[in-house]
Design an enzyme around this catalytic site. Structure first.
Site, PDB file in Angstrom:
ATOM      1  CE  LYS A  74       3.116  38.220  54.313  1.00 52.00           C
ATOM      2  NZ  LYS A  74       3.921  38.094  53.111  1.00 52.00           N
ATOM      3  CB  ALA A 133      17.048  33.846  54.957  1.00 54.63           C
ATOM      4  CB  ALA A 190       9.512  37.851  50.971  1.00 56.26           C
ATOM      5  CE  LYS A 223      15.874  36.333  59.339  1.00 53.00           C
ATOM      6  NZ  LYS A 223      15.622  37.794  59.374  1.00 53.00           N
TER       7      LYS A 223
HETATM    8  P1  NDP Z   1      11.716  40.395  56.343  1.00 54.32           P
HETATM    9  O1  NDP Z   1      11.841  41.557  57.246  1.00 54.32           O
HETATM   10  O2  NDP Z   1      11.130  39.125  56.858  1.00 54.32           O
HETATM   11  O3  NDP Z   1      13.157  40.030  55.731  1.00 54.32           O
HETATM   12  C1  NDP Z   1      13.986  41.041  55.216  1.00 54.32           C
HETATM   13  C2  NDP Z   1      15.151  40.409  54.474  1.00 54.32           C
HETATM   14  O4  NDP Z   1      15.960  41.483  53.970  1.00 54.32           O
HETATM   15  C3  NDP Z   1      16.067  39.584  55.363  1.00 54.32           C
HETATM   16  O5  NDP Z   1      16.653  38.559  54.608  1.00 54.32           O
HETATM   17  C4  NDP Z   1      17.120  40.628  55.793  1.00 54.32           C
HETATM   18  O6  NDP Z   1      18.361  40.058  56.162  1.00 54.32           O
HETATM   19  C5  NDP Z   1      17.290  41.397  54.506  1.00 54.32           C
HETATM   20  N1  NDP Z   1      17.822  42.735  54.779  1.00 54.32           N
HETATM   21  C6  NDP Z   1      17.157  43.797  55.290  1.00 54.32           C
HETATM   22  N2  NDP Z   1      18.002  44.846  55.423  1.00 54.32           N
HETATM   23  C7  NDP Z   1      19.213  44.439  54.984  1.00 54.32           C
HETATM   24  C8  NDP Z   1      20.478  45.059  54.877  1.00 54.32           C
HETATM   25  N3  NDP Z   1      20.674  46.319  55.232  1.00 54.32           N
HETATM   26  N4  NDP Z   1      21.513  44.331  54.364  1.00 54.32           N
HETATM   27  C9  NDP Z   1      21.331  43.050  53.984  1.00 54.32           C
HETATM   28  N5  NDP Z   1      20.145  42.397  54.083  1.00 54.32           N
HETATM   29  C10 NDP Z   1      19.104  43.078  54.576  1.00 54.32           C
HETATM   30  O7  NDP Z   1      10.879  40.919  55.083  1.00 54.32           O
HETATM   31  P2  NDP Z   1      10.123  40.033  53.989  1.00 54.32           P
HETATM   32  O8  NDP Z   1      10.964  38.844  53.731  1.00 54.32           O
HETATM   33  O9  NDP Z   1       8.711  39.836  54.379  1.00 54.32           O
HETATM   34  O10 NDP Z   1      10.108  41.020  52.726  1.00 54.32           O
HETATM   35  C11 NDP Z   1      11.298  41.303  51.972  1.00 54.32           C
HETATM   36  C12 NDP Z   1      10.933  42.208  50.816  1.00 54.32           C
HETATM   37  O11 NDP Z   1      10.100  41.530  49.894  1.00 54.32           O
HETATM   38  C13 NDP Z   1      10.154  43.439  51.282  1.00 54.32           C
HETATM   39  O12 NDP Z   1      10.784  44.592  50.760  1.00 54.32           O
HETATM   40  C14 NDP Z   1       8.776  43.289  50.707  1.00 54.32           C
HETATM   41  O13 NDP Z   1       8.259  44.516  50.264  1.00 54.32           O
HETATM   42  C15 NDP Z   1       9.021  42.351  49.516  1.00 54.32           C
HETATM   43  N6  NDP Z   1       7.838  41.489  49.287  1.00 54.32           N
HETATM   44  C16 NDP Z   1       7.211  41.562  48.078  1.00 54.32           C
HETATM   45  C17 NDP Z   1       6.117  40.802  47.809  1.00 54.32           C
HETATM   46  C18 NDP Z   1       5.441  40.915  46.479  1.00 54.32           C
HETATM   47  O14 NDP Z   1       4.312  40.409  46.339  1.00 54.32           O
HETATM   48  N7  NDP Z   1       6.077  41.530  45.487  1.00 54.32           N
HETATM   49  C19 NDP Z   1       5.537  39.866  48.811  1.00 54.32           C
HETATM   50  C20 NDP Z   1       6.291  39.838  50.052  1.00 54.32           C
HETATM   51  C21 NDP Z   1       7.381  40.644  50.269  1.00 54.32           C
HETATM   52  P3  NDP Z   1      18.650  39.646  57.700  1.00 54.32           P
HETATM   53  O15 NDP Z   1      17.975  38.321  57.888  1.00 54.32           O
HETATM   54  O16 NDP Z   1      20.116  39.588  57.781  1.00 54.32           O
HETATM   55  O17 NDP Z   1      18.045  40.716  58.562  1.00 54.32           O
END
Ligand code: NDP
Length: 295
Positions: free
Chosen positions: A93, A154, A157, A182
């Site tokens: 993105k 954060a 999405a 973040k």
């Molecule tokens: P990113 O990889 O940009 O962000 C992932 C987020 O999840 C971060 O805040 C990360 O925290 C957190 N995270 C991941 N693993 C863990 C963990 N083990 N413990 C705590 N926090 C965790 O992904 P996106 O933001 O793009 O997407 C997030 C979700 O939203 C995805 O599963 C995606 O499928 C869903 N989504 C759904 C959409 C829809 O239309 N329904 C559209 C876009 C996304 P940290 O910063 O600490 O790593």
């Protein structure tokens, strides 16, 4: 400009829109979604169902690209003049934001592009994720005006959704994330275009109207490390992840007494509907598509 000129201009715009519609209905319009991984994407299914509603001939493919090869992949796809646009998912993105010629305000604020539109003047990047989320919440009768929102996560999405939530008239948004840095930069980014609306989560504060899980934790059935008190009294709980059964997060919220729990399918369909509108000027019936996918 006088009224006659205005009318002439609007007539000519309407004519152009009609000509474009006729053109789109007689040629095959090629679209795709870029991502890595991409096999799981439901976007082709959703857009084919939308196109059926208007008898629009489209081809919509999934395009896998290596993580450092978005630009080459986009240029190869758009070299074909019958391509009208594309969706962009993780992790491209931001690459798409840098690649397009022009950005919508939503894309600028979100710092990410999930929709590319081919125009006569080049490629425009937009972001429809926030629209998808807000539309879905409103369709579930969740009140956003003056609401106090908690967003867990954060990543892209959360960042993509925030501008539309702010525009919907919320009172405040509190951000909690595993990596505090973040969350801090997302608070600062949000406050740079809407002062004082965003703040960092404080353990003492548990009184939210809407709790949104914007992490990917539900994909592995895990829960965020945050107190159950946030669910007590929260009228609505949302998980951006969609699975064939309620996510662990939504099940947990129900166990804690939350009555309104919503998964991310409606967000997915509504963001796609907005992209479809940007490409074709048509507003598809999203309920029909939701029924088909849930069925
Ligand atoms: P990113 O990889 O940009 O962000 C992932 C987020 O999840 C971060 O805040 C990360 O925290 C957190 N995270 C991941 N693993 C863990 C963990 N083990 N413990 C705590 N926090 C965790 O992904 P996106 O933001 O793009 O997407 C997030 C979700 O939203 C995805 O599963 C995606 O499928 C869903 N989504 C759904 C959409 C829809 O239309 N329904 C559209 C876009 C996304 P940290 O910063 O600490 O790593």
């Amino acid at each position: 400009m006088n009224v006659t000129q205005d009318a002439a201009k609007s007539y000519s715009k309407n004519q152009q829109a009609q000509v474009r519609k006729v053109f789109l209905s007689i040629t095959i319009n090629k679209l795709c979604v870029f991502g890595n991984p991409i096999a799981q994407s439901k976007s082709p299914t959703i857009h084919l169902l939308f196109a059926e509603q208007f008898n629009l001939p489209i081809e919509y493919e999934k395009r896998f690209a290596e993580t450092d090869a978005f630009v080459a992949s986009a240029e190869a796809f758009f070299a074909d003049p019958t391509t009208v646009g594309a969706n962009i998912t993780m992790p491209f993105k931001h690459d798409a934001l840098e690649w397009v010629d022009e950005l919508s305000e939503q894309a600028q604020r979100a710092g990410a592009v999930n929709t590319i539109i081919r125009t006569n003047n080049g490629f425009v990047g937009d972001n429809t994720d926030g629209y998808g989320l807000v539309t879905d919440l409103l369709e579930h009768d969740v009140t956003l005006k003056h609401a106090n929102i908690l967003i867990i996560g954060a990543g892209g999405a959360a960042k993509g959704a925030l501008p539309a939530l702010v525009e919907a008239g919320i009172n405040s948004v509190t951000i909690y994330n595993r990596s505090t840095g973040k969350a801090e930069s997302l608070v600062a980014h949000t406050n740079s275009y809407k002062k004082r609306v965003a703040r960092l989560y404080d353990i003492e504060e548990n009184n939210f109207d809407v709790v949104i899980n914007a992490t990917s934790l539900s994909l592995s059935g895990d829960l965020p490390n945050i107190t159950d008190k946030i669910f007590e009294g929260a009228p609505a709980v949302y998980d951006m992840v969609y699975l064939s059964e309620p996510t662990a997060f939504l099940k947990h919220a129900q166990t804690c007494g939350c009555k309104t729990t919503i998964d991310g399918l409606g967000m997915l369909i509504n963001q796609a509907a907005r992209s479809f509108y940007l490409w074709f000027g048509e507003e598809p019936n999203t309920q029909l598509v939701s029924d088909r996918l849930r069925g």
